[in-house]
Design an enzyme around this catalytic site. Structure first.
Site, PDB file in Angstrom:
ATOM      1  N   ASP A  59       0.860  -1.178   0.000  1.00  0.00           N
ATOM      2  CA  ASP A  59       0.000   0.000   0.000  1.00  0.00           C
ATOM      3  C   ASP A  59       0.895   1.226   0.000  1.00  0.00           C
ATOM      4  O   ASP A  59       1.818   1.331   0.810  1.00  0.00           O
ATOM      5  CB  ASP A  59      -0.879   0.029   1.253  1.00  0.00           C
ATOM      6  CG  ASP A  59      -1.987  -1.028   1.191  1.00  0.00           C
ATOM      7  OD1 ASP A  59      -2.166  -1.640   0.116  1.00  0.00           O
ATOM      8  OD2 ASP A  59      -2.651  -1.249   2.215  1.00  0.00           O
TER       9      ASP A  59
ATOM     10  N   ASP B 243     -14.197  -6.482  -2.871  1.00  0.00           N
ATOM     11  CA  ASP B 243     -14.224  -6.549  -1.409  1.00  0.00           C
ATOM     12  C   ASP B 243     -15.616  -7.017  -1.013  1.00  0.00           C
ATOM     13  O   ASP B 243     -16.604  -6.380  -1.382  1.00  0.00           O
ATOM     14  CB  ASP B 243     -13.976  -5.165  -0.787  1.00  0.00           C
ATOM     15  CG  ASP B 243     -12.598  -4.609  -1.148  1.00  0.00           C
ATOM     16  OD1 ASP B 243     -11.673  -5.406  -1.377  1.00  0.00           O
ATOM     17  OD2 ASP B 243     -12.462  -3.371  -1.213  1.00  0.00           O
TER      18      ASP B 243
END
Lengths: 251, 197
Positions: free
Chosen positions: A11, A130
């Protein structure tokens, strides 16, 4: 034999990797390019870079990082985070990314998948989903899990495939961050429904979880962040372990 | 300049350029027939779809330029497939250096083997191959839905659904179905060897 892929995920925020990184021998642990190089040299099969920056300036920084990653590493890498148009994809591929991962923007406007596949080929388009098990079914969420949709994981993954996705990256929000293992039942169900590869994500706490994702979840690839960043395991020992479990890996 | 990389509408030439730089070679990315013809080596990369790639090459007369090259030429992925005679992808007539068909994978007997093949697979290097013998049984990175069957020009073999050509060679033309620019150290070994041919 086609190897099961191990994919560290980085990330990136404002040009730096986030999630505390704990490499003793790395001079600049926060530099996404250095960290990617390290994983690549250790034997990662692919990398995923997710841009979690919100600002416009940060976005420009991310494109610069993509370019430096392409120069530094000799394995494929996928980039994602905030991609909403063919123009965004063109910029990232032009700077050396091999694939892009789309998430919220595709859920809101599914035609984005068709456009990416038509312009750049199916293999470029990873659709990240997700989902959380809610009211007896796997429900898709937007914006990193903040906004519920009325789509189910299975239905949306199938539509994404039909529209031209090359792979599905499924993150179970119920498992993500728990370090208790991947959502193997949902992964195996996805594998059986789809003709395209499935990447397992969310919940990895140890090497045995990755073996489970491949054996029980039938996943084609496993993505993890924390276990690599925090130094719980390194990629060579992970792959040695997977090999003793009878799984095909690149060593 | 050590090599010209052919620029066209199929794929990511920047990755190939970066890979060459990592092994110390200077490459130029170009679609200028004159530059390509004068280059000491030519790389014909590619990611994409056969019929639109071929249409673009014809429109820019690059198909005949490639066919006439005398220097070592390396086709990569779709570049390798376009050097063949015909591809089932879009029913496309290709450049025809190799008198070979490009066929779509058929996984009807093995539905668990997904199409495209995406990821790392081992290669077996045949005797006399331009692919260095040290790469035998090592992994290379593949992404494709179409393949070239085994034939007299096969210089490396891989197996996904069926055994097929991972690499080809004939005269000054060389080709890999996998991406050497994304195949780690094995890929760099192969690119270095090509740059010495």
């Amino acid at each position: 034999m086609l190897a099961k892929r191990i994919i560290p995920c980085l990330d990136v925020k404002d040009g730096m990797t986030v999630k505390g990184v704990n490499f003793l021998n790395l001079r600049s642990a926060g530099d996404p390019v250095e960290l990617g190089r390290r994983y690549s040299e250790e034997g990662a099969d692919e990398l995923v870079y997710l841009d979690i920056t919100a600002s416009y300036e940060g976005r420009k920084t991310f494109v610069d990082i993509v370019r430096r990653v392409a120069q530094a590493i000799n394995i494929p890498f996928t980039v994602g985070g905030g991609i909403g148009s063919v123009y965004d994809v063109d910029t990232l591929l032009g700077n050396g990314a091999d694939k892009v991962s789309v998430n919220s923007a595709a859920l809101k406007r599914p035609g984005l998948i068709d456009e990416i596949a038509r312009h750049f080929g199916n293999q470029v388009c990873v659709v990240a989903i997700d989902a959380r098990f809610t009211d007896g079914k796997w429900v898709c969420y937007l914006k990193g899990g903040r906004e519920r949709t009325d789509r189910t994981l299975q239905e949306w993954a199938h539509e994404a495939q039909e529209r031209g996705a090359g792979e599905i990256l499924f993150t179970s929000m119920d498992h993500d961050g728990t370090r208790n293992g991947y959502a193997c039942d949902a992964l195996a169900d996805l594998h059986d429904r789809l003709q395209i590869p499935v990447i397992a994500s969310g919940g990895c706490g140890c090497a045995a979880h990755i073996a489970d994702a491949f054996k029980l979840g039938k996943a084609d690839a496993a993505l993890a962040a924390g276990i690599f960043h925090f130094g719980d395991t390194d990629i060579p020992s992970l792959k040695q372990y997977l090999r003793t479990q009878g799984l095909p890996v690149r060593l | 300049m050590d090599a010209a990389i052919i620029k066209y509408n199929a794929g990511n030439v920047f990755s190939v350029e970066c890979a060459l730089r990592r092994i110390g070679a200077e490459a130029i990315v170009t679609d200028d027939p004159e530059v390509i013809t004068r280059a000491p080596r030519v790389i014909f990369p590619g990611v994409g779809e056969a019929s639109s790639a071929m249409a673009h090459l014809r429109e820019h007369h690059l198909d005949s330029v490639i066919k006439s090259l005398q220097c070592p030429v390396l086709g990569i992925c779709i570049g390798m497939q376009l050097l063949c005679k015909h591809s089932q992808e879009g029913d496309t007539d290709c450049i025809g250096i190799f008198d070979l068909p490009v066929l779509r994978f058929d996984n009807s007997d093995t539905p668990e083997l997904k199409i495209p093949q995406m990821g790392w697979n081992t290669i077996s290097v045949t005797p006399g191959s331009f692919v260095p013998a040290e790469c035998d049984k090592r992994f290379a990175y593949f992404v494709h839905s179409y393949y070239v069957p085994l034939n007299m020009h096969t210089s490396a073999v891989t197996d996904y659904i069926i055994p097929y050509s991972a690499a080809l060679q004939k005269d000054n033309f060389y080709a890999t179905q996998f991406h050497p620019e994304k195949s780690g150290d094995t890929g760099e070994t192969i690119l270095k060897k090509f740059m010495e041919l």
